[in-house]
Design an enzyme around this catalytic site. Structure first.
Site, short mmCIF file in Angstrom:
data_model
loop_
_atom_site.label_atom_id
_atom_site.label_comp_id
_atom_site.label_asym_id
_atom_site.label_seq_id
_atom_site.Cartn_x
_atom_site.Cartn_y
_atom_site.Cartn_z
N ASP A 90 0.81 -1.21 0.00
CA ASP A 90 0.00 0.00 0.00
C ASP A 90 0.85 1.27 0.00
OD1 ASP A 90 0.96 -0.36 2.59
OD2 ASP A 90 -0.99 -0.73 3.48
N GLU A 126 -9.73 -1.72 5.14
CA GLU A 126 -10.41 -1.45 6.40
C GLU A 126 -11.63 -2.35 6.56
OE1 GLU A 126 -9.01 0.27 8.50
OE2 GLU A 126 -8.13 2.12 7.72
C1 GLP Z 1 -0.57 0.25 8.72
C2 GLP Z 1 -0.21 -0.37 7.36
C3 GLP Z 1 -0.35 -1.86 7.39
C4 GLP Z 1 0.32 -2.33 8.66
C5 GLP Z 1 -0.53 -1.98 9.84
C6 GLP Z 1 0.08 -2.33 11.19
O1 GLP Z 1 -1.65 1.11 8.65
N1 GLP Z 1 -0.90 0.13 6.22
O2 GLP Z 1 0.21 -2.43 6.22
O3 GLP Z 1 0.46 -3.73 8.64
O4 GLP Z 1 -0.94 -0.63 9.77
O5 GLP Z 1 1.14 -1.49 11.50
P1 GLP Z 1 2.14 -1.75 12.68
O6 GLP Z 1 3.03 -2.87 12.26
O7 GLP Z 1 2.89 -0.46 12.87
O8 GLP Z 1 1.33 -2.10 13.87
#
Ligand code: GLP
Length: 229
Positions: free
Chosen positions: A63, A137
């Site tokens: 993304d 989402e």
């Molecule tokens: C973000 C990203 C995701 C990621 C998730 C968890 O918004 N778009 O791809 O896996 O949230 O993030 P984190 O690893 O910092 O908890």
């Protein structure tokens, strides 16, 4: 679903890096799906120690925010450059272009590039606190392909820690769709930290439903969950 419980974050990162190295030793020209967020950072640090394995690999990121230039420190292109690509010389690395003038066209092109590379062999995934994967989402159709999303307020708040102010967090992103992710031949889901305990529980015990996007992962034929909970 294979579940690997690790001692701590360091151990989790070692396990995941090991899985990626094994993949590349078996198939040096693998197509890897990569994730951002804080969870894979430790893994990327370990990958940097053996960059020679990546010369023939192609990568696709899950993304990207809409509206941040590649040079913006919070763009995922910038993140990946800093965390991995400045040291690891992959053959090609693709990240959706969130600054494209035609975002719909960009989504279509991204899907075509994934197909042209033969599909994703191994996809790394993080878990959002609301069950999002990539930026899919709650409520995103399970048959979605790469698309533009409106970010949930809770996701913007969770990611605000990387920005100076909540107002600076983009409201939209481009993300691989859930079906795109599910087509990966192998998936490795990384889950770390106390704030993920609830989401982790729901992943295993909840319904398989679009309200909790990660629940679909339970139906994937080759998924490994690596966690330190
Ligand atoms: C973000 C990203 C995701 C990621 C998730 C968890 O918004 N778009 O791809 O896996 O949230 O993030 P984190 O690893 O910092 O908890």
């Amino acid at each position: 679903m294979q579940v690997i419980q690790t001692r701590d974050y360091e151990n989790l990162s070692e396990k995941v890096a090991g899985i990626i190295f094994d993949q590349l030793k078996g198939q040096p020209d693998s197509t890897l799906g990569l994730a951002t967020g804080s969870t894979p950072v430790g893994t990327y640090q370990l990958l940097k120690k053996q960059p020679e394995h990546f010369i023939e690999a192609t990568t696709f990121n899950l993304d990207e925010y809409v509206g941040l230039k590649e040079s913006h420190p919070q763009s995922y292109r910038y993140f990946m450059q800093e965390k991995l690509f400045n040291t690891v010389p992959v053959k090609a690395s693709y990240i959706p272009n969130g600054s494209a003038t035609d975002l719909q066209e960009e989504c279509k092109l991204y899907e075509q590039k994934i197909q042209a590379s033969g599909g994703i062999d191994l996809q790394l995934l993080g878990l959002g606190m609301n069950g999002h994967i990539g930026f899919n989402e709650p409520g995103t159709p399970f048959d979605s392909r790469t698309h533009v999303v409106e970010l949930a307020e809770s996701t913007r708040q969770a990611n605000a820690r990387f920005f100076n102010h909540l107002d600076e967090v983009p409201t939209q992103a481009i993300t691989m769709g859930i079906e795109t992710i599910m087509e990966a031949k192998k998936i490795v889901l990384l889950v770390s930290g106390n704030e993920k305990v609830q989401a982790f529980d729901r992943l295993f015990r909840g319904e398989i439903e679009e309200k909790f996007p990660a629940s679909i992962l339970r139906t994937h034929p080759n998924i490994t969950v690596v966690h330190d909970l």
